[in-house]
Design a protein around this motif. Structure first.
Motif, PDB file in Angstrom:
ATOM      1  N   GLN A  91       0.829  -1.204   0.000  1.00  0.00           N
ATOM      2  CA  GLN A  91       0.000   0.000   0.000  1.00  0.00           C
ATOM      3  C   GLN A  91       0.866   1.256   0.000  1.00  0.00           C
ATOM      4  N   HIS A  92       1.962   1.231   0.761  1.00  0.00           N
ATOM      5  CA  HIS A  92       2.868   2.379   0.816  1.00  0.00           C
ATOM      6  C   HIS A  92       3.523   2.624  -0.541  1.00  0.00           C
ATOM      7  N   ILE A  93       3.987   1.560  -1.178  1.00  0.00           N
ATOM      8  CA  ILE A  93       4.618   1.687  -2.494  1.00  0.00           C
ATOM      9  C   ILE A  93       3.644   2.294  -3.496  1.00  0.00           C
ATOM     10  N   GLU A  94       2.439   1.782  -3.521  1.00  0.00           N
ATOM     11  CA  GLU A  94       1.471   2.248  -4.505  1.00  0.00           C
ATOM     12  C   GLU A  94       0.997   3.669  -4.211  1.00  0.00           C
ATOM     13  N   ALA A  95       0.993   4.055  -2.943  1.00  0.00           N
ATOM     14  CA  ALA A  95       0.650   5.438  -2.610  1.00  0.00           C
ATOM     15  C   ALA A  95       1.743   6.385  -3.106  1.00  0.00           C
ATOM     16  N   LEU A  96       2.998   6.012  -2.940  1.00  0.00           N
ATOM     17  CA  LEU A  96       4.100   6.839  -3.422  1.00  0.00           C
ATOM     18  C   LEU A  96       4.059   6.988  -4.939  1.00  0.00           C
ATOM     19  N   ALA A  97       3.694   5.906  -5.614  1.00  0.00           N
ATOM     20  CA  ALA A  97       3.698   5.893  -7.079  1.00  0.00           C
ATOM     21  C   ALA A  97       2.583   6.738  -7.686  1.00  0.00           C
ATOM     22  N   LYS A  98       1.701   7.253  -6.877  1.00  0.00           N
ATOM     23  CA  LYS A  98       0.686   8.167  -7.394  1.00  0.00           C
ATOM     24  C   LYS A  98       1.293   9.527  -7.748  1.00  0.00           C
ATOM     25  N   ASP A  99       2.428   9.848  -7.110  1.00  0.00           N
ATOM     26  CA  ASP A  99       3.040  11.165  -7.296  1.00  0.00           C
ATOM     27  C   ASP A  99       4.338  11.137  -8.085  1.00  0.00           C
ATOM     28  N   LYS A 100       5.115  10.044  -7.949  1.00  0.00           N
ATOM     29  CA  LYS A 100       6.403   9.948  -8.631  1.00  0.00           C
ATOM     30  C   LYS A 100       6.659   8.505  -9.033  1.00  0.00           C
ATOM     31  N   HIS A 101       7.482   8.333 -10.069  1.00  0.00           N
ATOM     32  CA  HIS A 101       7.939   6.993 -10.371  1.00  0.00           C
ATOM     33  C   HIS A 101       8.654   6.448  -9.134  1.00  0.00           C
ATOM     34  N   THR A 102       8.361   5.212  -8.786  1.00  0.00           N
ATOM     35  CA  THR A 102       8.901   4.633  -7.557  1.00  0.00           C
ATOM     36  C   THR A 102       9.720   3.401  -7.890  1.00  0.00           C
ATOM     37  N   PHE A 103      11.010   3.479  -7.593  1.00  0.00           N
ATOM     38  CA  PHE A 103      11.935   2.375  -7.841  1.00  0.00           C
ATOM     39  C   PHE A 103      12.085   1.575  -6.563  1.00  0.00           C
ATOM     40  N   VAL A 104      11.729   0.298  -6.637  1.00  0.00           N
ATOM     41  CA  VAL A 104      11.821  -0.590  -5.479  1.00  0.00           C
ATOM     42  C   VAL A 104      12.990  -1.541  -5.680  1.00  0.00           C
ATOM     43  N   LYS A 105      13.993  -1.444  -4.822  1.00  0.00           N
ATOM     44  CA  LYS A 105      15.060  -2.442  -4.822  1.00  0.00           C
ATOM     45  C   LYS A 105      14.681  -3.518  -3.806  1.00  0.00           C
ATOM     46  N   GLY A 106      14.610  -4.766  -4.263  1.00  0.00           N
ATOM     47  CA  GLY A 106      14.221  -5.836  -3.352  1.00  0.00           C
ATOM     48  C   GLY A 106      14.958  -7.126  -3.639  1.00  0.00           C
ATOM     49  N   MET A 107      14.986  -7.986  -2.642  1.00  0.00           N
ATOM     50  CA  MET A 107      15.583  -9.312  -2.784  1.00  0.00           C
ATOM     51  C   MET A 107      14.504 -10.325  -3.161  1.00  0.00           C
ATOM     52  N   ALA A 108      14.824 -11.210  -4.082  1.00  0.00           N
ATOM     53  CA  ALA A 108      13.838 -12.193  -4.544  1.00  0.00           C
ATOM     54  C   ALA A 108      13.291 -13.028  -3.391  1.00  0.00           C
ATOM     55  N   HIS A 109      14.162 -13.425  -2.469  1.00  0.00           N
ATOM     56  CA  HIS A 109      13.718 -14.306  -1.382  1.00  0.00           C
ATOM     57  C   HIS A 109      12.884 -13.584  -0.332  1.00  0.00           C
ATOM     58  N   HIS A 110      12.747 -12.270  -0.447  1.00  0.00           N
ATOM     59  CA  HIS A 110      11.845 -11.549   0.448  1.00  0.00           C
ATOM     60  C   HIS A 110      10.384 -11.721   0.046  1.00  0.00           C
ATOM     61  N   TYR A 111      10.153 -12.252  -1.158  1.00  0.00           N
ATOM     62  CA  TYR A 111       8.791 -12.546  -1.603  1.00  0.00           C
ATOM     63  C   TYR A 111       8.452 -13.973  -1.157  1.00  0.00           C
ATOM     64  N   LEU A 112       7.700 -14.095  -0.098  1.00  0.00           N
ATOM     65  CA  LEU A 112       7.448 -15.417   0.478  1.00  0.00           C
ATOM     66  C   LEU A 112       6.276 -16.136  -0.184  1.00  0.00           C
ATOM     67  N   SER A 113       5.387 -15.404  -0.823  1.00  0.00           N
ATOM     68  CA  SER A 113       4.257 -16.015  -1.504  1.00  0.00           C
ATOM     69  C   SER A 113       4.695 -16.608  -2.842  1.00  0.00           C
ATOM     70  N   LYS A 114       4.090 -17.729  -3.207  1.00  0.00           N
ATOM     71  CA  LYS A 114       4.365 -18.312  -4.520  1.00  0.00           C
ATOM     72  C   LYS A 114       3.680 -17.532  -5.635  1.00  0.00           C
ATOM     73  N   ARG A 115       2.675 -16.762  -5.280  1.00  0.00           N
ATOM     74  CA  ARG A 115       1.951 -15.964  -6.269  1.00  0.00           C
ATOM     75  C   ARG A 115       1.808 -14.529  -5.739  1.00  0.00           C
ATOM     76  N   PRO A 116       2.875 -13.748  -5.813  1.00  0.00           N
ATOM     77  CA  PRO A 116       2.794 -12.358  -5.336  1.00  0.00           C
ATOM     78  C   PRO A 116       2.022 -11.490  -6.335  1.00  0.00           C
ATOM     79  N   ASP A 117       0.701 -11.622  -6.307  1.00  0.00           N
ATOM     80  CA  ASP A 117      -0.141 -10.987  -7.320  1.00  0.00           C
ATOM     81  C   ASP A 117       0.035  -9.464  -7.384  1.00  0.00           C
ATOM     82  N   PHE A 118       0.444  -8.868  -6.271  1.00  0.00           N
ATOM     83  CA  PHE A 118       0.548  -7.408  -6.245  1.00  0.00           C
ATOM     84  C   PHE A 118       1.611  -6.875  -7.196  1.00  0.00           C
ATOM     85  N   ILE A 119       2.543  -7.699  -7.652  1.00  0.00           N
ATOM     86  CA  ILE A 119       3.576  -7.198  -8.573  1.00  0.00           C
ATOM     87  C   ILE A 119       3.138  -7.252 -10.036  1.00  0.00           C
TER      88      ILE A 119
END
Length: 240
Positions: A67-95
């Protein structure tokens, strides 16, 4: 505005790519916003430097991070640096609605560098299996991500960044090629353990750990990692 979601393993030049996007006037960057969530939710993992501080200062709810990422992206392009293993769901639909970029590096080089901070990483700690799974998931959903390679990036950073920007439909700017020494305000609290090389840099360059050999004790991890790396390697954008 866009969410540019960089999905990486550790020690992959991901921080340098984040610094690059941080130089853009039209963008903001987030440093591993799912790290606290991962540390709190994943019990089968080694200890991480400063993990209590990380969990004490970060949002631990995956839903609220999104929710925080998508709120930021309403005003500016938002670059998210993340680690693959931080996605614990097998289907991270939000991406699915984000511009996903998977950054890879040969696992032998990755393990040589990573073991300087976490001595005995497992296959799950370097994120290559998860990156491969996310790639397959996104491709199945008709959202095939861009796959980039740290070695290709270093061959010609300007040309490669132009290709990346073109693929995520952002204009390239020369400011992305350099930054000031010492870090950026958006660095995570873990920067003191991991970011020395990039803090000493002013642009894309081979890191000091790049020529260090991988410890032989990690060869079984390397053998497990190579098939997943090879799946992604066939998809990389080349710098030619």
């Amino acid at each position: 505005m866009k969410v540019i979601n960089l999905i990486s393993g550790p020690r992959n030049l991901s921080t340098a790519v984040m610094y690059s996007f941080a130089q853009r006037d039209d963008s903001i960057v987030l440093d591993e916003p799912f790290y606290g969530y991962y540390l709190s939710a994943e019990k089968n993992r080694p200890g991480h430097p400063s993990e209590k501080e990380i969990m004490g200062t970060m949002q631990l709810s995956e839903k609220k991070v999104v929710q925080h990422i998508e709120a930021l992206a309403k005003d500016k392009h938002t670059f998210v640096k993340g680690m693959a293993h931080h996605y614990l769901s097998k289907r991270p639909d939000f991406i699915l609605q984000w511009n996903n970029v998977i950054l890879i590096r040969h696992p032998e080089k990755l393990l040589a560098s990573f073991s300087k901070v976490i001595e005995n990483p497992t296959i799950d700690d370097i994120g290559i299996i998860k990156a491969s799974e996310i790639f397959t998931y996104l491709k199945t959903e008709g959202k095939t991500p861009l796959v980039i390679d740290s070695d290709e990036l270093l061959k010609d950073p300007s040309a490669y960044l132009k290709k990346i920007c073109q693929r995520v439909q952002l204009p390239f700017t020369e400011t992305m090629l350099s930054w000031n020494k010492g870090g950026i305000a958006q660095d995570g609290v873990w920067a003191k353990h991991w970011y020395k090389n990039v803090h000493d840099s002013t642009g894309f360059a081979l890191q000091k750990t790049s020529s260090q050999p991988m410890p032989n004790r990690l060869r079984p991890v390397l053998e497990k990692a190579l098939p997943f790396y090879n799946i992604l390697k066939n998809e990389i954008v080349t710098n030619d």
